[in-house]
Structure formats: structure tokens, C-alpha cells
Design a protein around this motif. Structure first.
Motif, short mmCIF file in Angstrom:
data_model
loop_
_atom_site.label_atom_id
_atom_site.label_comp_id
_atom_site.label_asym_id
_atom_site.label_seq_id
_atom_site.Cartn_x
_atom_site.Cartn_y
_atom_site.Cartn_z
N UNK A 143 0.55 -1.20 -0.26
CA UNK A 143 -0.15 0.09 0.38
C UNK A 143 0.81 1.51 -0.20
N UNK A 144 0.57 2.28 -0.94
CA UNK A 144 1.20 3.09 -0.47
C UNK A 144 -0.23 4.65 -0.46
N UNK A 145 0.24 4.63 1.32
CA UNK A 145 -0.90 5.89 1.34
C UNK A 145 -0.16 7.52 1.59
N UNK A 146 -1.08 8.13 0.40
CA UNK A 146 -0.55 9.46 0.22
C UNK A 146 -1.19 10.78 1.04
N UNK A 147 -1.08 11.86 1.45
CA UNK A 147 -0.45 13.08 1.84
C UNK A 147 -1.64 14.09 1.05
N UNK A 148 -2.15 14.69 1.10
CA UNK A 148 -1.99 16.58 0.07
C UNK A 148 -3.54 16.03 -1.14
N UNK A 149 -4.05 17.10 -0.80
CA UNK A 149 -5.24 17.37 -2.29
C UNK A 149 -5.08 16.80 -2.84
N UNK A 150 -3.81 17.07 -3.77
CA UNK A 150 -4.08 17.00 -5.29
C UNK A 150 -3.28 15.78 -5.82
N UNK A 151 -3.16 14.50 -4.40
CA UNK A 151 -3.24 13.09 -5.11
C UNK A 151 -4.22 12.70 -6.07
N UNK A 152 -4.86 12.63 -6.06
CA UNK A 152 -5.46 12.08 -7.37
C UNK A 152 -5.42 12.97 -9.01
N UNK A 153 -4.51 14.18 -8.52
CA UNK A 153 -3.98 13.99 -9.85
C UNK A 153 -2.65 13.73 -10.45
N UNK A 154 -2.68 12.90 -9.70
CA UNK A 154 -1.01 12.05 -10.02
C UNK A 154 -0.89 11.28 -10.12
N UNK A 155 0.08 10.68 -11.42
CA UNK A 155 -0.13 9.34 -12.30
C UNK A 155 0.98 8.68 -11.56
N UNK A 156 1.13 7.60 -10.35
CA UNK A 156 1.87 6.97 -9.78
C UNK A 156 2.29 5.72 -9.88
N UNK A 157 3.37 5.81 -9.74
CA UNK A 157 4.09 4.02 -9.69
C UNK A 157 5.10 3.42 -8.97
N UNK A 158 5.09 1.55 -8.65
CA UNK A 158 5.71 0.73 -8.01
C UNK A 158 7.01 0.56 -8.78
N UNK A 159 8.33 0.81 -8.15
CA UNK A 159 9.79 0.77 -8.49
C UNK A 159 10.01 0.34 -7.51
#
Length: 123
Positions: free
Chosen positions: A21-37
Motif C-alpha cells: 500500500x502507498x498512502x498519500x497525504x496532500x489534496x492533489x494526490x488524485x491528479x498524479x500518476x503513481x508508479x511502483x519501483x
């Protein structure tokens, strides 16, 4: 600002499963592409899977296709990596990262990184 915190790593036998799991803080997270490395000792960091902020668009490295599944829940600010049929070659520290680029392999384009979680697969 976006802060990312990974969890779910651990020790598992070959053939087993883990869910990161990768939990994010920040209101704009939903606008980011996310990757696992992931990064194994002595090796370069490599992209494993990515998911766009628009639901439905995903990317997988050839080495994990058919075994790993990436998903996200923007309401929970969380991205998941379900890893099945694990192999010893999957042993590495796994990082999540957020970017506004559409090229998941462009490691230099990621704006935010988590601290990583260790995955160890015993044979």
C-alpha cells in the motif's frame, strides 16, 4: 506537496503473495500518476507498475505482467500493488512515486517518493 508512505512488505515464500500500500497525504494526490519501483542490491531502480490518475490506464513491466496488479482508491489516497506468484527475483525494496508525466519509465520525472518497503522472497 505530497508525502507518500509505503507499507505491506515482508518475508514470503516463493509462490506466495503480498499486497503493498502507498498512502498519500496532500489534496492533489488524485491528479498524479503513481508508479511502483523496486531496487535490488547492486541494481538500478526499475519501474514495476504504474497507474494514471484517470481510472483505467495502467502500465506493467514485462517481468511482472500477469502476476502483479496495480490499483488506486483516490477517496482513500491510496495506491495498491497486489503481488502474486512471487519469485526470488522479486526481492527488492519497493518504492511508490508520484508524477505528472505519462512516461512511467522516466524516473527523473517523479516529483515525490516514499521511503520504501522491503520485500524478501525466499526460495
Amino acid at each position: 506537496q505530497v508525502q507518500l508512505v509505503e507499507s505491506g512488505g515482508g518475508l514470503v515464500q516463493a509462490g506466495g503473495s503480498l499486497r503493498l500500500s502507498c498512502v498519500a497525504s496532500g489534496r492533489t494526490f488524485s491528479r498524479y500518476n503513481v508508479a511502483w519501483f523496486r531496487q535490488a542490491p547492486g541494481k538500478e531502480r526499475e519501474v514495476v507498475a504504474g497507474i494514471s490518475w484517470i481510472p483505467g490506464s495502467t502500465f506493467y513491466a514485462d517481468s511482472v505482467k500477469g502476476r502483479f496488479t496495480i490499483s488506486r482508491d483516490n477517496a482513500k489516497n491510496t495506491v495498491y500493488l497486489q503481488m502474486n506468484s512471487l519469485k526470488s527475483a522479486d526481492t527488492a525494496v519497493y518504492f511508490c512515486a508520484a508524477s505528472q508525466t505519462n512516461d512511467y519509465t522516466a524516473i527523473g520525472e517523479y516529483d515525490y517518493w516514499g521511503q520504501g518497503t522491503q520485500v524478501t522472497v525466499s526460495s
